[in-house]
Enzyme design. Structure first.
Site, short mmCIF file in Angstrom:
data_model
loop_
_atom_site.label_atom_id
_atom_site.label_comp_id
_atom_site.label_asym_id
_atom_site.label_seq_id
_atom_site.Cartn_x
_atom_site.Cartn_y
_atom_site.Cartn_z
N ASP A 176 -22.98 97.46 100.13
CA ASP A 176 -22.48 98.82 99.97
C ASP A 176 -20.96 98.88 100.15
O ASP A 176 -20.31 97.89 100.53
CB ASP A 176 -23.21 99.81 100.87
CG ASP A 176 -22.97 99.58 102.36
OD1 ASP A 176 -21.83 99.27 102.73
OD2 ASP A 176 -23.92 99.71 103.15
N PHE A 177 -20.40 100.04 99.88
CA PHE A 177 -18.95 100.23 99.81
C PHE A 177 -18.25 99.78 101.09
O PHE A 177 -17.16 99.20 101.05
CB PHE A 177 -18.68 101.72 99.54
CG PHE A 177 -17.24 102.06 99.29
CD1 PHE A 177 -16.63 101.67 98.10
CD2 PHE A 177 -16.50 102.77 100.22
CE1 PHE A 177 -15.28 101.99 97.86
CE2 PHE A 177 -15.17 103.09 99.99
CZ PHE A 177 -14.56 102.71 98.80
#
Length: 254
Positions: free
Chosen positions: A108-109
């Site tokens: 994820d980011f």
């Protein structure tokens, strides 16, 4: 022999099987001049186009399988295009002819660390398939008090919104107070699984770094945003690992 469209195109590095199935449903793929449908089969000699662009399958089929280790920094997306204009991992990868890079799973980011990138869709499928039970290891910095009861519950299993989940292994990696680190491993690729497990105990992750995928470790000297390619010996070791993991050989037949 003919094979399912999504398998042939994945083998050629066009995309993952799941992506290609979506493209077929969306009417983006044509085989020999007609729209493809789910369940259709094809060979490498058939004419195929995606969004009107012809794909040279024979050329792609003969390409050497390549695998990159990419050290993803925080603040990059694992998609090719982000609607919000955020940077993606693909902007940092080398150009590849007659094929495309496929990300093996995602981070994820706000997560950094090891990503495997390949031009071989079938290899990506085998590495990501749920039946493979391939272990992913993370270094996690925890904010909050971690008790022995919490560690026991995380290893025994916690009921999340998408089912029971647990850490396969937890190791205290040192530190004090808000700077305490643990190494944890999971054998699933569920979205944000490591974060959700810790958060279920009322704890917060301040840093999350993937340091291992299967038998491939994040090299100590590989800087964030940089990549390195597996050599022939390392590729052989990866193939051997896949073949000898649970259900590894049976995945090849699917």
């Amino acid at each position: 022999m003919s094979e399912k469209i999504q398998k042939v195109l994945a083998n050629a590095g066009i995309g993952s099987r799941r992506q290609i199935e979506t493209w077929i449903k969306d009417g983006r793929i044509q085989i020999n001049g007609r729209l493809a449908t789910i369940g259709d089969r094809m060979t490498y000699h058939d004419a195929v186009s995606v969004d009107g662009r012809e794909i040279k399958l024979q050329r792609s089929k003969n390409q050497k399988t390549r695998v990159l280790i990419y050290h993803k920094p925080e603040g990059e997306m694992c998609t090719r295009n982000d609607p919000e204009g955020r940077p993606t991992i693909f902007e940092s990868l080398p150009l590849i002819r007659n094929s495309r890079w496929i990300c093996v799973g995602r981070l994820d980011f706000n997560t950094s660390g090891l990503l495997l990138i390949t031009n071989d869709g079938e290899l990506a499928h085998r590495l990501m398939h749920p039946a493979s039970d391939i272990e992913r290891e993370y270094a996690v910095r925890i904010h909050g008090e971690v008790t022995e009861d919490i560690l026991h519950r995380l290893k025994k299993g916690v009921q999340l919104e998408d089912g029971l989940a647990q850490f396969h292994h937890i190791e205290d990696a040192g530190g004090h107070g808000a700077n305490h680190w643990y190494h944890v491993s999971v054998t699933e690729g569920r979205n944000r699984l490591v974060r959700r497990l810790w958060e279920s105990m009322g704890l917060t992750i301040s840093r999350l770094i993937r340091i291992r995928f299967g038998n491939v470790y994040l090299p100590a000297g590989l800087r964030r945003g940089k990549h390195m390619e597996l050599n022939d010996d390392e590729m052989d070791e990866l193939e051997y690992f896949i073949r000898h993991t649970t259900n590894g050989s049976s995945l090849e037949k699917k």
